[in-house]
Design an enzyme around this catalytic site. Structure first.
Site, PDB file in Angstrom:
ATOM      1  N   HIS A 123      23.764  10.850 -16.308  1.00  0.00           N
ATOM      2  CA  HIS A 123      24.001   9.561 -15.669  1.00  0.00           C
ATOM      3  C   HIS A 123      23.566   9.611 -14.212  1.00  0.00           C
ATOM      4  CE1 HIS A 123      27.620  10.813 -13.350  1.00  0.00           C
ATOM      5  NE2 HIS A 123      27.931  11.533 -14.404  1.00  0.00           N
ATOM      6  N   CYS A 136      28.496  17.101 -15.538  1.00  0.00           N
ATOM      7  CA  CYS A 136      27.446  16.199 -16.003  1.00  0.00           C
ATOM      8  C   CYS A 136      26.115  16.537 -15.338  1.00  0.00           C
ATOM      9  CB  CYS A 136      27.821  14.753 -15.704  1.00  0.00           C
ATOM     10  SG  CYS A 136      29.180  14.131 -16.724  1.00  0.00           S
TER      11      CYS A 136
END
Length: 328
Positions: A123, A136
């Site tokens: 992301h 992430c």
């Protein structure tokens, strides 16, 4: 490495453009010229075919391949110490343009592409030039939006310390040692309602095949659910298969033949076989072959590993072949 750590789920860059922010910069020769927040984007190099994403943790770079051709490179930021991003083979499980974190104060996570149900995703996020996330893979905002637009649920994502450039496998007319390409082609055509040359992303079923030399078994998964499982015979069984990811595609010509694009990762290239030799050492049982032939669609992935298949580290519709566990 424990069993529980295993299963819980290019060459053309010389003429690339760098994007800084939202504008184009000068041409560059090497990815080393990319600064935090920069990326290249050249989808015209390969307008159609399956997407594969490779995240290089040491380089803090993301490489995007379509039909085996590199179309983009971006800077990224992976997990910081204590929150290391797990490495291995993942597939995109879920996509959300406007996601907000349920763990970190409702933090905005634009263009989220989930890789595990435990919280690892691609992301948009901070890019200081070194690992800084909570696990992430952070991407430039504009790049994350472009990438979101060309992936589908089931797209393969390899997070690795080392990877090989893709190589084509399948010139012999086989997609596996005992699966002829022409035999699988009819099933592939019937499963591709938009035609073999369809370029637009679809939400077709995600097909994954995992073959373990440790267990001498194969599993075939459709949307994360096991649809077939059985024994495999492996030629030269004392020689490791190595860590390879094969993505099924077609040659560039209209109605082209099926073939694999293979990417090796986190492997010792001095002791293992080539991608092609590895593939043709594998002989699945008849039931597994039948299940594979019925699901030979563009974008199907096959993963070889020397780790055991262990179901108690796999839950839900999660497809993850890990060689490191996520940080606690």
């Amino acid at each position: 490495m424990s069993r529980r750590q295993f299963l819980s789920g290019g060459a053309l860059l010389g003429s690339s453009f760098i994007l800084r922010g939202t504008g184009f910069a000068d041409q560059v020769e090497n990815v080393e010229d990319l600064k935090p927040g920069d990326f290249t984007w050249h989808p015209d190099r390969s307008p159609s075919g399956p997407i594969t994403i490779v995240v290089s943790v040491p380089e803090q770079l993301v490489f995007v391949y379509r039909n085996g051709i590199r179309i983009a490179v971006s800077t990224c930021s992976t997990g910081k110490a204590g929150h290391d991003t797990p490495t291995g083979v993942f597939t995109i499980l879920q996509k959300d343009r406007d996601h907000h974190s349920s763990l970190y104060d409702d933090a905005s996570m634009p263009n989220t592409e989930r890789l595990t149900w435990s919280g690892v995703a691609l992301h948009a996020g901070g890019l200081p030039g070194y690992p800084s996330s909570h696990g992430c893979v952070h991407l430039p905002l504009r790049f994350s939006s472009l990438l979101f637009g060309i992936t589908t649920v089931g797209t393969a994502v390899i997070i690795a310390g080392q990877h090989d450039e893709p190589v084509d496998v399948g010139d012999s007319g086989m997609v596996l040692s005992n699966v002829a390409a022409e035999e699988a082609d009819a099933a592939a055509a019937s499963a591709e309602p938009h035609g073999a040359d369809a370029a637009a992303p679809t939400e077709e079923k995600s097909i994954s095949i995992v073959i373990s030399s440790a267990d001498k078994r194969a599993i075939v998964l459709e949307d994360g659910e096991t649809v077939a499982e059985g024994a495999v015979t492996i030629d030269a069984p004392d020689t490791p298969l190595g860590s390879y990811t094969y993505i099924l595609s077609r040659t560039a010509s209209s109605g082209g033949a099926l073939l694999w694009h293979a990417i090796g990762y986190n492997r010792d290239s001095t002791t293992g076989e080539t991608a092609e030799k590895t593939l043709y050492r594998i002989h699945p049982d008849a039931d597994v072959v039948k299940a594979m032939q019925a699901r030979m669609v563009q974008g199907a992935i096959l993963v070889t590993t020397d780790l055991p298949l262990h179901p108690d580290s796999r839950s839900g519709k999660d497809f993850v072949v890990m060689d490191t566990a996520p940080s606690a």
